[in-house]
Design an enzyme around this catalytic site. Structure first.
Site, PDB file in Angstrom:
ATOM      1  CE  LYS A  76      -3.852   2.362   0.507  1.00  0.00           C
ATOM      2  NZ  LYS A  76      -4.762   2.488   1.638  1.00  0.00           N
TER       3      LYS A  76
ATOM      4  CG  HIS B 154     -10.105   5.036  -0.796  1.00  0.00           C
ATOM      5  ND1 HIS B 154      -9.242   5.929  -1.369  1.00  0.00           N
ATOM      6  CD2 HIS B 154      -9.472   4.559   0.302  1.00  0.00           C
ATOM      7  CE1 HIS B 154      -8.136   5.990  -0.657  1.00  0.00           C
ATOM      8  NE2 HIS B 154      -8.250   5.167   0.360  1.00  0.00           N
TER       9      HIS B 154
ATOM     10  CG  HIS C 297      -4.773   7.443   0.344  1.00  0.00           C
ATOM     11  ND1 HIS C 297      -5.759   7.179   1.266  1.00  0.00           N
ATOM     12  CD2 HIS C 297      -4.852   8.774   0.062  1.00  0.00           C
ATOM     13  CE1 HIS C 297      -6.404   8.315   1.546  1.00  0.00           C
ATOM     14  NE2 HIS C 297      -5.861   9.300   0.833  1.00  0.00           N
TER      15      HIS C 297
HETATM   16  C1  NCD Z   1      -8.660   5.577   6.910  1.00  0.00           C
HETATM   17  C2  NCD Z   1      -8.353   5.218   8.349  1.00  0.00           C
HETATM   18  O1  NCD Z   1      -9.020   5.728   9.258  1.00  0.00           O
HETATM   19  O2  NCD Z   1      -7.464   4.396   8.578  1.00  0.00           O
HETATM   20  N1  NCD Z   1      -9.491   6.748   6.902  1.00  0.00           N
HETATM   21  C3  NCD Z   1     -10.281   7.159   5.898  1.00  0.00           C
HETATM   22  O3  NCD Z   1     -10.861   8.223   6.000  1.00  0.00           O
HETATM   23  N2  NCD Z   1     -10.472   6.430   4.814  1.00  0.00           N
HETATM   24  C4  NCD Z   1      -7.407   5.750   6.148  1.00  0.00           C
HETATM   25  C5  NCD Z   1      -7.599   5.762   4.652  1.00  0.00           C
HETATM   26  O4  NCD Z   1      -7.967   4.743   4.052  1.00  0.00           O
HETATM   27  O5  NCD Z   1      -7.381   6.810   4.045  1.00  0.00           O
HETATM   28 ZN    ZN Z   2      -8.603   2.983   3.763  1.00  0.00          ZN
END
Ligand code: NCD
Ligand code: ZN
Length: 347
Positions: free
Chosen positions: A101, A176, A138
């Site tokens: 990741k 995402h 990410h």
């Molecule tokens: C995730 C986390 O809390 O670990 N938070 C989020 O807002 N998605 C981290 C991430 O996947 O960016």
């Molecule tokens: Zn995440």
């Protein structure tokens, strides 16, 4: 009136935060009871950066599972500037790591040990390309002058373009995705080596949800919700039938106090209800026949693992989503859509 029950092959969650300790024990059952596998994110404190740490974390997850659970956690390596290509190769070859990741340093929760520049991990990316190990990204720019709502699009133009050009055979999952730009990029790819996960919240809500009548920390995640044009593009992509899009909830539990705070943290805990949420979206888009591929097939095919055995059945019975999950010490985690009613129930 549409159909009353829907049965699909057991799905996988290709982006999941399980945390550790009491939090792990409180949230794991929600995922293990529904999914065959999950790609487990490595952003613990400290992060999972070695094969040894991944194996130990996998063992803690297994110990927290119910005895007869058929759930398989697939582990990821958190890339740092100092990650050793030899560790990546050994960890992938022995099955400790299913993927690695890339968190740009500072982009999100627990990303402070992340990568400061792709130049620093050239050897790692070359090794991953060679051994066929997927890179999970990410995708947000951390340039402080880039507007928070533009960070994904900026990342695609700069860092991602460079990675895709420099490593033409590297398998990449944009995690995402939240923008029309990302959806289009993945749709246009013809090589089959580029894919994306999409969360339920980015399919259901635009950024207004964070400000409806006041500031709503339980709708805050990263990448942040975007404007309506993007939500619509994500819904089209997820339901398009393209095999490049698959289910990844990004379920990211934080105890309520850490979210309802002067500096509330990013992350939405969706594991208990994500499947019904996705299903609602697919039905609204008149794409119920494409739900199984998104939830249970496209990801497995991309990662080269067999489809799960067994099935899940949903019934068209409206159910109210239960509010909070409680930790052993009484602290609570708010569930996505808690208190709201969804049209489908998991039988
Ligand atoms: C995730 C986390 O809390 O670990 N938070 C989020 O807002 N998605 C981290 C991430 O996947 O960016
Ligand atoms: Zn995440």
């Amino acid at each position: 009136m549409g159909i009353e029950t829907l049965t699909i092959r057991r799905p996988d969650d290709w982006h999941l935060h399980l945390r550790d300790g009491d939090m792990l024990r409180a949230v794991l059952a929600s995922s293990a009871s529904q999914y065959g596998r999950a790609m487990v994110m490595p952003n613990l404190k400290p992060p999972v950066t070695t094969a040894g740490a991944a194996l130990a974390y996998r063992e803690r997850i297994r110990e927290a599972l119910p005895i007869d659970s058929g759930f398989t956690p697939m582990m990821t390596c958190y890339l740092c500037d100092a990650t050793d290509p030899a560790e990546i190769r050994a960890g992938f070859n022995c099955g400790a790591f299913a993927a690695a990741k890339l968190y740009p340093a500072g982009a999100t929760t627990h990303s402070e040990y992340g990568v400061t520049s792709v130049e620093r991990i050239g050897g790692v990316l070359a090794t991953m390309q060679e051994i066929g190990m997927p890179l999970l990204i990410h995708g947000e720019s951390t340039d402080p002058v880039v507007d928070v709502f533009d960070r994904e699009a900026a990342f695609l133009r700069s860092t991602l373009a460079l990675i895709l050009t420099r490593y033409p055979r590297l398998k990449v999952v944009l995690e995402h995705i939240t923008t029309e730009e990302a959806a289009d990029l993945v749709l246009r790819d013809e090589s089959g080596r580029l894919a994306a996960t999409i969360t339920p919240q980015h399919l259901m809500f635009n950024r207004n949800a964070m400000f409806a009548g006041g500031i709503r920390p339980h709708y805050y995640c990263l990448p942040v919700l975007k404007r309506e044009r993007h939500r619509r593009a994500l819904r089209r992509a997820a339901t398009s039938g393209s095999p490049a899009f698959f289910l990844g909830t990004d379920s990211a539990p934080h105890e309520t106090g850490a979210k309802e705070s002067a500096c509330g943290c990013a992350g939405i805990f969706s594991a208990p209800v994500a499947l019904q949420a996705y299903l609602t979206v697919f039905e609204e888009e008149q794409a119920l026949s494409r739900f199984e591929a998104f939830a249970s097939e496209n990801g497995a095919r991309f990662y080269g693992v067999p489809f799960n055995q067994g099935t899940l059945t949903f019934q068209r019975t409206p159910t109210r989503v239960t509010g909070d999950v409680e930790l052993a010490d009484g602290r609570r985690i708010r569930t996505f859509l808690g208190g709201e009613t969804l049209p489908w129930t998991l039988a």
